[in-house]
Motif scaffolding. Structure first.
Motif, short mmCIF file in Angstrom:
data_model
loop_
_atom_site.label_atom_id
_atom_site.label_comp_id
_atom_site.label_asym_id
_atom_site.label_seq_id
_atom_site.Cartn_x
_atom_site.Cartn_y
_atom_site.Cartn_z
N ALA A 49 -71.50 -36.80 -109.25
CA ALA A 49 -71.96 -37.70 -108.19
C ALA A 49 -71.02 -37.69 -106.98
O ALA A 49 -71.47 -37.77 -105.83
N ALA A 50 -69.73 -37.56 -107.23
CA ALA A 50 -68.74 -37.58 -106.15
C ALA A 50 -68.46 -36.19 -105.57
O ALA A 50 -67.81 -36.08 -104.53
N HIS A 51 -68.96 -35.15 -106.23
CA HIS A 51 -68.63 -33.77 -105.85
C HIS A 51 -69.22 -33.38 -104.49
O HIS A 51 -70.36 -33.66 -104.19
N ASP A 52 -68.38 -32.73 -103.68
CA ASP A 52 -68.81 -32.17 -102.40
C ASP A 52 -68.79 -30.65 -102.56
O ASP A 52 -67.72 -30.04 -102.60
N PRO A 53 -69.96 -30.01 -102.65
CA PRO A 53 -69.99 -28.57 -102.90
C PRO A 53 -69.44 -27.73 -101.75
O PRO A 53 -69.15 -26.55 -101.92
N THR A 54 -69.26 -28.34 -100.59
CA THR A 54 -68.72 -27.58 -99.45
C THR A 54 -67.19 -27.61 -99.42
O THR A 54 -66.58 -26.88 -98.64
N LYS A 55 -66.59 -28.46 -100.26
CA LYS A 55 -65.13 -28.56 -100.30
C LYS A 55 -64.56 -27.28 -100.91
O LYS A 55 -65.00 -26.82 -101.95
N LYS A 56 -63.55 -26.75 -100.26
CA LYS A 56 -62.92 -25.52 -100.72
C LYS A 56 -61.90 -25.80 -101.81
O LYS A 56 -61.32 -26.88 -101.87
N SER A 57 -61.65 -24.81 -102.64
CA SER A 57 -60.61 -24.94 -103.65
C SER A 57 -59.24 -24.86 -102.96
O SER A 57 -59.11 -24.29 -101.87
N LYS A 58 -58.24 -25.40 -103.61
CA LYS A 58 -56.88 -25.35 -103.04
C LYS A 58 -56.41 -23.91 -102.86
O LYS A 58 -55.76 -23.57 -101.88
N ALA A 59 -56.77 -23.03 -103.80
CA ALA A 59 -56.38 -21.62 -103.69
C ALA A 59 -57.01 -20.98 -102.46
O ALA A 59 -56.36 -20.22 -101.73
N GLU A 60 -58.28 -21.30 -102.21
CA GLU A 60 -58.97 -20.76 -101.04
C GLU A 60 -58.33 -21.27 -99.75
O GLU A 60 -58.14 -20.52 -98.80
N ILE A 61 -57.98 -22.54 -99.74
CA ILE A 61 -57.34 -23.13 -98.56
C ILE A 61 -55.98 -22.47 -98.31
O ILE A 61 -55.64 -22.12 -97.18
N LYS A 62 -55.21 -22.28 -99.37
CA LYS A 62 -53.89 -21.64 -99.23
C LYS A 62 -54.02 -20.21 -98.71
O LYS A 62 -53.21 -19.77 -97.90
N THR A 63 -55.04 -19.50 -99.16
CA THR A 63 -55.28 -18.13 -98.68
C THR A 63 -55.61 -18.15 -97.20
O THR A 63 -55.11 -17.32 -96.43
N GLN A 64 -56.42 -19.10 -96.78
CA GLN A 64 -56.77 -19.21 -95.36
C GLN A 64 -55.55 -19.57 -94.52
O GLN A 64 -55.37 -19.03 -93.43
N ILE A 65 -54.72 -20.47 -95.03
CA ILE A 65 -53.49 -20.83 -94.31
C ILE A 65 -52.60 -19.61 -94.15
O ILE A 65 -52.06 -19.35 -93.06
N ALA A 66 -52.42 -18.84 -95.21
CA ALA A 66 -51.57 -17.65 -95.14
C ALA A 66 -52.09 -16.66 -94.11
O ALA A 66 -51.31 -16.08 -93.34
N ALA A 67 -53.39 -16.47 -94.07
CA ALA A 67 -53.97 -15.54 -93.09
C ALA A 67 -53.76 -16.05 -91.66
O ALA A 67 -53.41 -15.27 -90.77
N LEU A 68 -53.95 -17.35 -91.46
CA LEU A 68 -53.73 -17.91 -90.13
C LEU A 68 -52.27 -17.86 -89.72
O LEU A 68 -51.94 -17.61 -88.56
N GLU A 69 -51.37 -18.10 -90.69
CA GLU A 69 -49.93 -18.03 -90.38
C GLU A 69 -49.52 -16.62 -89.99
O GLU A 69 -48.66 -16.44 -89.13
N SER A 70 -50.12 -15.63 -90.59
CA SER A 70 -49.84 -14.24 -90.22
C SER A 70 -50.24 -13.99 -88.77
O SER A 70 -49.50 -13.39 -87.99
N THR A 71 -51.41 -14.49 -88.42
CA THR A 71 -51.88 -14.37 -87.03
C THR A 71 -51.00 -15.19 -86.10
O THR A 71 -50.73 -14.79 -84.96
N GLN A 72 -50.53 -16.32 -86.60
CA GLN A 72 -49.68 -17.21 -85.81
C GLN A 72 -48.38 -16.51 -85.43
O GLN A 72 -47.91 -16.63 -84.29
N HIS A 73 -47.81 -15.74 -86.35
CA HIS A 73 -46.55 -15.02 -86.05
C HIS A 73 -46.75 -14.05 -84.89
O HIS A 73 -45.91 -13.93 -84.01
N ARG A 74 -47.89 -13.37 -84.89
CA ARG A 74 -48.19 -12.44 -83.80
C ARG A 74 -48.36 -13.22 -82.49
O ARG A 74 -47.89 -12.79 -81.43
N ALA A 75 -49.02 -14.37 -82.55
CA ALA A 75 -49.24 -15.17 -81.34
C ALA A 75 -47.91 -15.67 -80.78
O ALA A 75 -47.75 -15.75 -79.55
N VAL A 76 -46.96 -16.01 -81.64
CA VAL A 76 -45.64 -16.43 -81.18
C VAL A 76 -44.97 -15.28 -80.42
O VAL A 76 -44.40 -15.49 -79.33
N ARG A 77 -45.05 -14.08 -80.98
CA ARG A 77 -44.46 -12.91 -80.30
C ARG A 77 -45.13 -12.70 -78.94
O ARG A 77 -44.46 -12.43 -77.94
N GLU A 78 -46.47 -12.80 -78.91
CA GLU A 78 -47.19 -12.61 -77.66
C GLU A 78 -46.83 -13.68 -76.64
O GLU A 78 -46.67 -13.38 -75.45
#
Length: 105
Positions: A49-78
């Motif tokens: 009843a409380a479940h939100d099927p659109t909510k991402k798993s913590k592992a998926e969120i961490k993967t997305q954060i890592a990918a964005l942080e990689s892009t972030q490092h390039r943006a800092v250099r730029e």
């Protein structure tokens, strides 16, 4: 029938029923419910009843954060090199990373 998303197993664990003898599909069909006690079944119903099927798993969120942080490092250099638009890109990445980190809490 409600859909089931990637955070469902973590929600079961948080509800104290991490290893029930059940299975489920994204379509919301639960199999094995007949093996549950009435208390387990009631807890499972509450989780569903409380479940939100659109909510991402913590592992998926961490993967997305890592990918964005990689892009972030390039943006800092730029930005350091004065590349046009780099600062706006860096601010956008910071906002996205912050929003994802909130979902981990």
């Amino acid at each position: 029938m409600p859909k089931i998303g990637p955070s469902f197993s973590a929600e079961l664990a948080a509800a104290g029923i991490p290893s029930l003898p059940i299975g489920w599909g994204e379509d919301g069909i639960i199999v094995g419910r007949e093996a549950l006690t009435s208390e387990q079944s009631a807890t499972l119903d509450a989780v569903i009843a409380a479940h939100d099927p659109t909510k991402k798993s913590k592992a998926e969120i961490k993967t997305q954060i890592a990918a964005l942080e990689s892009t972030q490092h390039r943006a800092v250099r730029e930005a350091t090199l004065g590349v046009t638009g780099a600062l706006a890109k860096l601010q956008d990445l910071d906002a996205k990373i912050t929003a994802l980190r909130v979902q981990l809490t």
